[in-house]
Write a protein that holds these residues in place. Sequence first.
Motif, PDB file in Angstrom:
ATOM      1  N   GLY A   1      38.884  13.683  -2.482  1.00 14.38           N
ATOM      2  CA  GLY A   1      40.163  14.346  -2.240  1.00 14.38           C
ATOM      3  C   GLY A   1      40.314  15.607  -3.088  1.00 14.38           C
ATOM      4  O   GLY A   1      40.814  16.626  -2.614  1.00 14.38           O
TER       5      GLY A   1
ATOM      6  N   ARG B   1      40.857  19.140  -1.189  1.00 17.17           N
ATOM      7  CA  ARG B   1      42.190  19.731  -1.156  1.00 17.17           C
ATOM      8  C   ARG B   1      42.179  21.253  -1.334  1.00 17.17           C
ATOM      9  O   ARG B   1      42.736  21.964  -0.485  1.00 17.17           O
ATOM     10  CB  ARG B   1      43.090  19.045  -2.188  1.00 17.17           C
ATOM     11  CG  ARG B   1      44.558  19.048  -1.803  1.00 17.17           C
ATOM     12  CD  ARG B   1      45.376  18.112  -2.665  1.00 17.17           C
ATOM     13  NE  ARG B   1      45.059  16.711  -2.427  1.00 17.17           N
ATOM     14  CZ  ARG B   1      44.422  15.909  -3.274  1.00 17.17           C
ATOM     15  NH1 ARG B   1      44.017  16.346  -4.456  1.00 17.17           N
ATOM     16  NH2 ARG B   1      44.177  14.657  -2.961  1.00 17.17           N
TER      17      ARG B   1
ATOM     18  N   THR C   1      40.541  26.238   8.298  1.00 15.10           N
ATOM     19  CA  THR C   1      39.609  25.864   9.365  1.00 15.10           C
ATOM     20  C   THR C   1      39.097  27.075  10.148  1.00 15.10           C
ATOM     21  O   THR C   1      39.660  28.150  10.080  1.00 15.10           O
ATOM     22  CB  THR C   1      40.305  24.896  10.342  1.00 15.10           C
ATOM     23  OG1 THR C   1      41.553  25.480  10.728  1.00 15.10           O
ATOM     24  CG2 THR C   1      40.565  23.559   9.700  1.00 15.10           C
TER      25      THR C   1
ATOM     26  N   SER D   1      41.519  22.760  14.070  1.00 14.88           N
ATOM     27  CA  SER D   1      42.566  22.616  13.052  1.00 14.88           C
ATOM     28  C   SER D   1      42.291  21.434  12.138  1.00 14.88           C
ATOM     29  O   SER D   1      43.047  21.173  11.213  1.00 14.88           O
ATOM     30  CB  SER D   1      43.936  22.458  13.723  1.00 14.88           C
ATOM     31  OG  SER D   1      43.928  21.280  14.497  1.00 14.88           O
TER      32      SER D   1
ATOM     33  N   VAL E   1      39.419  19.375   9.719  1.00 13.11           N
ATOM     34  CA  VAL E   1      38.116  19.264   9.063  1.00 13.11           C
ATOM     35  C   VAL E   1      37.682  17.798   9.099  1.00 13.11           C
ATOM     36  O   VAL E   1      38.515  16.901   8.950  1.00 13.11           O
ATOM     37  CB  VAL E   1      38.236  19.767   7.605  1.00 13.11           C
ATOM     38  CG1 VAL E   1      37.014  19.426   6.784  1.00 13.11           C
ATOM     39  CG2 VAL E   1      38.500  21.268   7.600  1.00 13.11           C
TER      40      VAL E   1
ATOM     41  N   PHE F   1      27.542  12.625   8.916  1.00 13.17           N
ATOM     42  CA  PHE F   1      26.319  12.229   8.212  1.00 13.17           C
ATOM     43  C   PHE F   1      25.133  12.363   9.145  1.00 13.17           C
ATOM     44  O   PHE F   1      25.220  12.005  10.331  1.00 13.17           O
ATOM     45  CB  PHE F   1      26.390  10.757   7.767  1.00 13.17           C
ATOM     46  CG  PHE F   1      27.074  10.567   6.453  1.00 13.17           C
ATOM     47  CD1 PHE F   1      26.357  10.557   5.268  1.00 13.17           C
ATOM     48  CD2 PHE F   1      28.445  10.408   6.399  1.00 13.17           C
ATOM     49  CE1 PHE F   1      26.991  10.394   4.046  1.00 13.17           C
ATOM     50  CE2 PHE F   1      29.091  10.250   5.188  1.00 13.17           C
ATOM     51  CZ  PHE F   1      28.359  10.233   4.010  1.00 13.17           C
TER      52      PHE F   1
ATOM     53  N   CYS G   1      33.177  10.304   8.951  1.00 12.32           N
ATOM     54  CA  CYS G   1      32.942   9.248   7.964  1.00 12.32           C
ATOM     55  C   CYS G   1      33.564   9.591   6.626  1.00 12.32           C
ATOM     56  O   CYS G   1      33.358   8.886   5.652  1.00 12.32           O
ATOM     57  CB  CYS G   1      31.441   9.046   7.781  1.00 12.32           C
ATOM     58  SG  CYS G   1      30.575   8.696   9.306  1.00 12.32           S
ATOM     59  N   ALA G   2      34.308  10.705   6.542  1.00 13.51           N
ATOM     60  CA  ALA G   2      34.720  11.154   5.209  1.00 13.51           C
ATOM     61  C   ALA G   2      36.139  11.681   5.058  1.00 13.51           C
ATOM     62  O   ALA G   2      36.635  11.705   3.940  1.00 13.51           O
ATOM     63  CB  ALA G   2      33.757  12.230   4.723  1.00 13.51           C
ATOM     64  N   VAL G   3      36.801  12.127   6.113  1.00 14.13           N
ATOM     65  CA  VAL G   3      38.029  12.898   5.852  1.00 14.13           C
ATOM     66  C   VAL G   3      39.315  12.310   6.444  1.00 14.13           C
ATOM     67  O   VAL G   3      40.247  11.993   5.710  1.00 14.13           O
ATOM     68  CB  VAL G   3      37.872  14.362   6.354  1.00 14.13           C
ATOM     69  CG1 VAL G   3      39.101  15.189   5.965  1.00 14.13           C
ATOM     70  CG2 VAL G   3      36.625  15.015   5.779  1.00 14.13           C
TER      71      VAL G   3
ATOM     72  N   PRO H   1      41.810   9.847   7.880  1.00 11.00           N
ATOM     73  CA  PRO H   1      41.971   8.394   7.981  1.00 11.00           C
ATOM     74  C   PRO H   1      42.285   7.891   9.394  1.00 11.00           C
ATOM     75  O   PRO H   1      41.687   6.943   9.861  1.00 11.00           O
ATOM     76  CB  PRO H   1      43.121   8.102   7.017  1.00 11.00           C
ATOM     77  CG  PRO H   1      43.064   9.228   6.028  1.00 11.00           C
ATOM     78  CD  PRO H   1      42.625  10.430   6.805  1.00 11.00           C
TER      79      PRO H   1
ATOM     80  N   LEU I   1      38.505   6.734  10.460  1.00 11.41           N
ATOM     81  CA  LEU I   1      37.692   6.880   9.240  1.00 11.41           C
ATOM     82  C   LEU I   1      37.214   5.524   8.723  1.00 11.41           C
ATOM     83  O   LEU I   1      36.092   5.390   8.239  1.00 11.41           O
ATOM     84  CB  LEU I   1      38.526   7.598   8.166  1.00 11.41           C
ATOM     85  CG  LEU I   1      37.887   7.764   6.788  1.00 11.41           C
ATOM     86  CD1 LEU I   1      36.557   8.499   6.874  1.00 11.41           C
ATOM     87  CD2 LEU I   1      38.829   8.515   5.852  1.00 11.41           C
TER      88      LEU I   1
ATOM     89  N   TYR J   1      28.649   3.817   8.476  1.00 12.06           N
ATOM     90  CA  TYR J   1      27.526   4.575   7.898  1.00 12.06           C
ATOM     91  C   TYR J   1      26.964   3.849   6.684  1.00 12.06           C
ATOM     92  O   TYR J   1      25.749   3.798   6.469  1.00 12.06           O
ATOM     93  CB  TYR J   1      27.937   6.033   7.606  1.00 12.06           C
ATOM     94  CG  TYR J   1      28.168   6.390   6.162  1.00 12.06           C
ATOM     95  CD1 TYR J   1      27.092   6.573   5.283  1.00 12.06           C
ATOM     96  CD2 TYR J   1      29.458   6.541   5.659  1.00 12.06           C
ATOM     97  CE1 TYR J   1      27.309   6.888   3.942  1.00 12.06           C
ATOM     98  CE2 TYR J   1      29.675   6.851   4.330  1.00 12.06           C
ATOM     99  CZ  TYR J   1      28.597   7.017   3.476  1.00 12.06           C
ATOM    100  OH  TYR J   1      28.809   7.311   2.166  1.00 12.06           O
ATOM    101  N   LYS J   2      27.853   3.205   5.904  1.00 11.28           N
ATOM    102  CA  LYS J   2      27.365   2.504   4.709  1.00 11.28           C
ATOM    103  C   LYS J   2      26.565   1.253   5.096  1.00 11.28           C
ATOM    104  O   LYS J   2      25.571   0.924   4.455  1.00 11.28           O
ATOM    105  CB  LYS J   2      28.528   2.144   3.782  1.00 11.28           C
ATOM    106  CG  LYS J   2      29.055   3.376   3.024  1.00 11.28           C
ATOM    107  CD  LYS J   2      30.211   3.057   2.108  1.00 11.28           C
ATOM    108  CE  LYS J   2      30.882   4.306   1.561  1.00 11.28           C
ATOM    109  NZ  LYS J   2      30.119   5.046   0.572  1.00 11.28           N
TER     110      LYS J   2
END
Length: 334
Positions: free
Chosen positions: A131, A135, A143, A148, A150, A154, A174-176, A178, A277, A284-285
């Motif tokens: 985060g 941020r 963007t 709009s 991000v 992976f 997988c990351a941003v 939720p 997410l 991915y994990k």
Amino acid sequence: MDLIQNIIARAKENLQRIVLPEGLEERTLRAADMLLRDKVAHLILIGNPDQIKAKADELKLSHVAEATLLDPKNHEKKEEYKELLLKLRQAKGLTPEKAAVLVEDPLYLGCLMIKNGDADGEIAGAQNATGDVLRPALQIIKTMPGISCVSGTFLMFLQDKYFGQNGLLMFADCAVLPNPTAEQLAQIAVSTGKSARAIAAMEPRIAMLSFSTKGSAQHEMVDKVVEATRIAKEMAPDMQIDGELQADAAIIPNVAALKAPDSFVAGKANVLVFPSLEVGNICYKLVQRLGHAEAVGPILQGMAAPVNDLSRGCSVEDIYKMVAITANQAIASK
Ligand code: ACO
């Protein structure tokens, strides 16, 4: 892993200026030394120059001397960057006092350098949480046109070359984000398709994943994926996108033949878009740990200029690869 070698070769051909805000972090310094030795990028290390030099000497990293060292508390563009930050964030309530503090924060400074045209991309996260890396990038770099939101993808290098593109699958987000809306999910799909082309030189076949295949289940969560598929197809008519598909229908030809026989994507997807997410991050994990896949990322996509986030458990090799990937994104975004 020839792909990574190609990515490194592309970075060497067109050297980009990459900022490393965690300039005193040991793995970052070790990676920087190797990157400079191999001439993969021009590097800007943020941190007290005397401390960086002392640490590099202690670790016997002779190539670090080739990097540009930037002291966040004392450099010639500090006032210019503070004004830029104020201009960008005043309407959001940023005061001059707060801007004077933030401009010394390496994570803000790295993004301000990119925004000001003084750098092409950034990598951080060996010390900072996701985060905190994201941020400032979202606030300052924002963007790319037409996008709009991000998101994070992976590259999953599987043991079994039967799946995806000779064993390569791209997973997102997988990351941003939720809980993406249908519109955001569509953007994630299109951004990942673009990343497949820019980073992996791969023509994307994008599966919008769900727990339903072509109407086999009814639920509002399925409706979201159906709607996202419709929007994504409209946004990128030149990309092969299909959904809603279950994971097996997406990647296994026999299952696809039964469940989605008319689909161009089912059975041969090389990009998997997850409905949230939670699902993407967990999958991915699990594929990485249980399936022994190599997971390279998260590669952030949709930003006007590339900023990437490292896991705090990253290795020197991870940082090296991510710098090369960031450089490829910077080349593609120009
Ligand atoms: N795309 C584009 N802009 C965004 C996005 C997005 N996905 N998310 C937030 N923003 C913008 C907002 O619109 C806002 O812009 P503005 O201030 O100009 O109006 C700005 O970014 C800040 O937004 P906030 O919602 O105030 O920021 P927040 O503190 O909630 O942080 C963040 C956003 C960091 C992306 C948050 O959603 C987050 O923490 N996501 C999960 C990250 C994470 O923990 N991932 C799992 C670990 S990573 C891994 O395992 C690989």
